[in-house]
Design a protein around this motif. Structure first.
Motif, PDB file in Angstrom:
ATOM      1  N   ILE A  89     -48.318 -11.469  10.843  1.00  0.00           N
ATOM      2  CA  ILE A  89     -47.344 -10.590  10.194  1.00  0.00           C
ATOM      3  C   ILE A  89     -45.991 -11.282  10.248  1.00  0.00           C
ATOM      4  CG2 ILE A  89     -46.233  -8.314  10.279  1.00  0.00           C
ATOM      5  CD1 ILE A  89     -48.779  -7.312  11.728  1.00  0.00           C
ATOM      6  N   ASP A  90     -45.356 -11.420   9.103  1.00  0.00           N
ATOM      7  CA  ASP A  90     -44.136 -12.223   9.031  1.00  0.00           C
ATOM      8  C   ASP A  90     -42.892 -11.529   9.587  1.00  0.00           C
ATOM      9  OD1 ASP A  90     -45.238 -14.500   8.003  1.00  0.00           O
ATOM     10  OD2 ASP A  90     -44.939 -13.921   5.914  1.00  0.00           O
ATOM     11  N   ASP A  91     -42.847 -10.200   9.554  1.00  0.00           N
ATOM     12  CA  ASP A  91     -41.593  -9.529   9.910  1.00  0.00           C
ATOM     13  C   ASP A  91     -41.685  -8.739  11.215  1.00  0.00           C
ATOM     14  OD1 ASP A  91     -43.347  -7.804   8.737  1.00  0.00           O
ATOM     15  OD2 ASP A  91     -41.857  -6.668   7.618  1.00  0.00           O
ATOM     16  N   ILE A  92     -42.126  -9.396  12.280  1.00  0.00           N
ATOM     17  CA  ILE A  92     -42.109  -8.781  13.613  1.00  0.00           C
ATOM     18  C   ILE A  92     -40.679  -8.860  14.137  1.00  0.00           C
ATOM     19  CG2 ILE A  92     -42.909  -9.018  15.992  1.00  0.00           C
ATOM     20  CD1 ILE A  92     -45.569 -10.048  14.837  1.00  0.00           C
ATOM     21  N   GLY A  93     -40.108  -7.711  14.453  1.00  0.00           N
ATOM     22  CA  GLY A  93     -38.699  -7.661  14.844  1.00  0.00           C
ATOM     23  C   GLY A  93     -38.415  -8.292  16.191  1.00  0.00           C
ATOM     24  N   ALA A  94     -39.335  -8.122  17.149  1.00  0.00           N
ATOM     25  CA  ALA A  94     -39.097  -8.653  18.495  1.00  0.00           C
ATOM     26  C   ALA A  94     -40.408  -8.967  19.185  1.00  0.00           C
ATOM     27  CB  ALA A  94     -38.300  -7.652  19.326  1.00  0.00           C
ATOM     28  N   VAL A  95     -40.350  -9.946  20.063  1.00  0.00           N
ATOM     29  CA  VAL A  95     -41.453 -10.256  20.979  1.00  0.00           C
ATOM     30  C   VAL A  95     -40.927 -10.049  22.391  1.00  0.00           C
ATOM     31  CG1 VAL A  95     -42.818 -12.128  21.977  1.00  0.00           C
ATOM     32  CG2 VAL A  95     -42.707 -11.855  19.491  1.00  0.00           C
ATOM     33  N   VAL A  96     -41.712  -9.351  23.211  1.00  0.00           N
ATOM     34  CA  VAL A  96     -41.327  -9.128  24.604  1.00  0.00           C
ATOM     35  C   VAL A  96     -42.392  -9.717  25.509  1.00  0.00           C
ATOM     36  CG1 VAL A  96     -40.746  -7.449  26.388  1.00  0.00           C
ATOM     37  CG2 VAL A  96     -40.133  -6.978  23.996  1.00  0.00           C
ATOM     38  N   ASN A  97     -41.968 -10.532  26.452  1.00  0.00           N
ATOM     39  CA  ASN A  97     -42.859 -11.006  27.502  1.00  0.00           C
ATOM     40  C   ASN A  97     -42.778 -10.016  28.651  1.00  0.00           C
ATOM     41  OD1 ASN A  97     -43.771 -13.742  26.519  1.00  0.00           O
ATOM     42  ND2 ASN A  97     -41.554 -14.051  26.456  1.00  0.00           N
ATOM     43  N   PHE A  98     -43.818  -9.183  28.804  1.00  0.00           N
ATOM     44  CA  PHE A  98     -43.838  -8.231  29.912  1.00  0.00           C
ATOM     45  C   PHE A  98     -43.784  -8.987  31.225  1.00  0.00           C
ATOM     46  CE2 PHE A  98     -46.125  -5.256  32.781  1.00  0.00           C
ATOM     47  CZ  PHE A  98     -45.228  -4.183  32.698  1.00  0.00           C
ATOM     48  N   GLU A  99     -44.361 -10.167  31.207  1.00  0.00           N
ATOM     49  CA  GLU A  99     -44.206 -11.141  32.280  1.00  0.00           C
ATOM     50  C   GLU A  99     -44.333 -12.515  31.631  1.00  0.00           C
ATOM     51  OE1 GLU A  99     -47.409 -10.710  35.112  1.00  0.00           O
ATOM     52  OE2 GLU A  99     -48.689  -9.888  33.553  1.00  0.00           O
ATOM     53  N   LEU A 100     -43.732 -13.517  32.236  1.00  0.00           N
ATOM     54  CA  LEU A 100     -43.799 -14.848  31.648  1.00  0.00           C
ATOM     55  C   LEU A 100     -45.210 -15.407  31.749  1.00  0.00           C
ATOM     56  CD1 LEU A 100     -40.564 -16.779  32.725  1.00  0.00           C
ATOM     57  CD2 LEU A 100     -41.109 -15.796  30.494  1.00  0.00           C
ATOM     58  N   PRO A 101     -45.682 -16.108  30.716  1.00  0.00           N
ATOM     59  CA  PRO A 101     -46.992 -16.767  30.818  1.00  0.00           C
ATOM     60  C   PRO A 101     -46.916 -17.933  31.787  1.00  0.00           C
ATOM     61  CG  PRO A 101     -45.890 -17.426  28.790  1.00  0.00           C
ATOM     62  CD  PRO A 101     -45.028 -16.364  29.416  1.00  0.00           C
ATOM     63  N   THR A 102     -48.079 -18.468  32.121  1.00  0.00           N
ATOM     64  CA  THR A 102     -48.116 -19.531  33.133  1.00  0.00           C
ATOM     65  C   THR A 102     -47.790 -20.907  32.567  1.00  0.00           C
ATOM     66  OG1 THR A 102     -50.498 -19.723  32.773  1.00  0.00           O
ATOM     67  CG2 THR A 102     -49.769 -18.303  34.587  1.00  0.00           C
ATOM     68  N   LEU A 131     -43.667 -20.453  24.057  1.00  0.00           N
ATOM     69  CA  LEU A 131     -43.106 -20.837  22.769  1.00  0.00           C
ATOM     70  C   LEU A 131     -43.952 -20.292  21.619  1.00  0.00           C
ATOM     71  CD1 LEU A 131     -42.126 -24.516  23.627  1.00  0.00           C
ATOM     72  CD2 LEU A 131     -40.565 -22.591  23.292  1.00  0.00           C
ATOM     73  N   HIS A 132     -45.254 -20.279  21.815  1.00  0.00           N
ATOM     74  CA  HIS A 132     -46.126 -19.747  20.772  1.00  0.00           C
ATOM     75  C   HIS A 132     -45.914 -18.245  20.602  1.00  0.00           C
ATOM     76  CE1 HIS A 132     -49.475 -20.120  18.015  1.00  0.00           C
ATOM     77  NE2 HIS A 132     -50.014 -19.054  18.553  1.00  0.00           N
ATOM     78  N   ARG A 133     -45.741 -17.541  21.721  1.00  0.00           N
ATOM     79  CA  ARG A 133     -45.487 -16.096  21.648  1.00  0.00           C
ATOM     80  C   ARG A 133     -44.213 -15.794  20.863  1.00  0.00           C
ATOM     81  NH1 ARG A 133     -46.306 -13.680  27.803  1.00  0.00           N
ATOM     82  NH2 ARG A 133     -48.594 -13.830  27.931  1.00  0.00           N
ATOM     83  N   ILE A 134     -43.111 -16.420  21.277  1.00  0.00           N
ATOM     84  CA  ILE A 134     -41.833 -16.058  20.651  1.00  0.00           C
ATOM     85  C   ILE A 134     -41.757 -16.560  19.214  1.00  0.00           C
ATOM     86  CG2 ILE A 134     -40.703 -16.071  22.914  1.00  0.00           C
ATOM     87  CD1 ILE A 134     -39.125 -18.539  21.930  1.00  0.00           C
ATOM     88  N   GLY A 135     -42.626 -17.528  18.866  1.00  0.00           N
ATOM     89  CA  GLY A 135     -42.652 -18.016  17.488  1.00  0.00           C
ATOM     90  C   GLY A 135     -43.193 -17.016  16.495  1.00  0.00           C
TER      91      GLY A 135
END
Length: 464
Positions: A309-322, A328-332
């Protein structure tokens, strides 16, 4: 050789022009401009490219160009890590193949009954898109023959290896001709991917599209997390920043349900997405998030691979990945298509070492040091929690019933008197369909549709 700028600059078969026109594609994305000349020339390819870069059209045009519909047998195989991604790839390839007569494409994935897939293979498809486990199962049952494969695509190869598909992939490759063309796409390039590429590709062209780095359009914030109060801190972040749509990533699939329940308690329209869900559940969650009937999706990394989906307003890391690449892939997933994005991360004291690794990568790429902020956890149930703008109606009829989106729009505007502006995204599947309706008018639309007909017949309807 000059890099092409548009699809018109490429030596594409005339039958592919119709699909490009139907999709409205004219200008090439960077990955398409770099990859397509080599792909069309028959070269093997290793491409580092993120989700949303246009890679499906790149390999799709290449493999469709090589299909000969006058002969039978499977000529192209695309392997994907998840059912959702395989479905999306299959849909896009069908659109690209609009101008190719008599082409059969099958999507073959686990999690759904085997018998219908076995029956569908009585007449072999020229193109197969699927997950490694199910495709190998069908090959081992002698239902699928890969000896005629001319093009093999490994899509999101890094995630397939993460999910343990190494052996099935190698087993499938052994069943294909050695002179096939092999195209490998991966968002990251760990050693395991390089080993796989060395073993399976012949003198590949290597390209890299910058997508692992944090895009300039993404605003990032890091917050000090209190481990025992992380969920109310998350709710406070969503209220403070108020994004139109949010994906919250959890490291453990069991946490997705707990976090979703906490957000629902605070009044958010939240849904969970994880690998333990049934196929229909997963599809319905993705439909509701993409059509704005749910504004917070709480997901595990693997389950979210099919999310495009192109228009995701925000990504939240409930906890940081390892690992940094996963971060970087998440926030992208936010800040795409020229829109501004927002990435928020909750970091507990025992995750500071992970944050240091993220910071080191960002500094390498010219970014700024991480500055930790504080967010007060919610205390009690808040007022004014933003609600999803739409609601979803499920119609128990679909493509096998010859139902089309136009039939649904006609019933809603005719039978119910609903204005077309109140109708959102429509998704039609083989046996069911989903339509988004403006939230305030959904119950009225449901009531009137139940009293009326769609395409001259009564159908069962549900509000999700």
């Amino acid at each position: 050789m000059q890099t092409p700028a548009t699809f018109a600059d490429l030596a594409l078969a005339p039958t592919l022009r119709a699909g490009l026109e139907a999709l409205g594609y004219t200008a090439l994305t960077p990955v398409q401009a770099q990859a397509l000349p080599a792909i069309l020339a028959g070269r093997d390819l290793v491409a580092q490219a993120p989700t949303g870069s246009g890679k499906t059209a790149a390999f799709g045009l290449g493999l469709l160009q090589r299909i000969d519909t006058t002969i039978g047998g499977t000529q192209a195989l695309v392997l994907c890590p998840t059912r959702e991604l395989a479905d999306q790839v299959g849909k896009q390839l069908r659109k690209l193949a609009t101008g190719i007569a008599n082409l059969k494409l099958s999507v073959l994935c686990g999690g759904i009954p085997l018998a219908p897939q076995l029956a569908s293979l009585a007449h072999p498809p020229q193109v197969v898109v699927g997950t490694p486990g199910r495709v190998l199962e069908l090959v081992q049952k002698d239902a699928l023959d890969l000896r005629g494969v001319r093009a093999l695509v490994l899509d999101e190869a890094d995630r397939m290896l993460d999910m343990g598909f190494d052996e099935p992939i190698r087993a499938l490759v052994k069943r294909t001709p050695k002179d096939r063309q092999t195209l490998l796409f991966s968002a990251t390039f760990p050693d395991a991917i390089r080993t796989l590429a060395t073993a399976m590709l012949r003198e590949p062209v290597e390209i890299s599209v910058d997508g692992g780095a944090q895009p300039a359009t993404i605003e990032t914030h890091f917050f000090e997390a209190e481990p025992a109060r992380r969920a109310p801190q998350l709710a406070a972040l969503l209220l403070q920043f108020n994004p139109a749509s949010t994906v919250v990533f959890c490291n453990m699939r069991k946490d997705t349900e707990e976090v979703m329940g906490s957000l629902a308690h605070y009044g958010f329209d939240a849904l969970a997405l994880h690998g333990d869900m049934e196929q229909r559940e997963r599809e319905e969650v993705l439909v509701r998030f993409s059509n704005r009937s749910c504004n917070v999706l709480v997901a595990s990394d693997v389950a979210a691979r099919g999310l495009d989906i192109d228009d995701i307003g925000a990504v939240v890391n409930f906890e940081l990945p390892t690992d940094v690449d996963t971060y970087l892939h998440r926030i992208g997933r936010t800040g795409r298509a020229g829109r501004n994005g927002l990435a928020l991360s909750l970091v507990a004291p025992n995750e500071r070492n992970r944050a240091a690794l993220v910071e080191a990568r960002l500094l390498e790429q010219g970014g700024a040091p991480i500055r930790f902020e504080r967010i007060a956890a919610l205390d009690g149930k808040p007022r004014g929690v933003p609600q999803a703008t739409m609601a979803t109606l499920r119609i128990d009829a679909g493509r096998t019933d010859k139902l089309r989106p136009g039939d649904i729009v006609g019933a809603l505007t005719g039978e119910t008197g609903l204005h077309k502006d109140a109708i959102g995204k429509i998704d039609v599947y083989p046996t069911r369909s989903y339509v988004a309706i403006a939230r305030a008018q959904a119950d009225r639309a449901l009531e009137r549709l139940r009293a009326g007909r769609i395409k001259g017949r009564r159908v069962r309807l549900h509000r999700l």
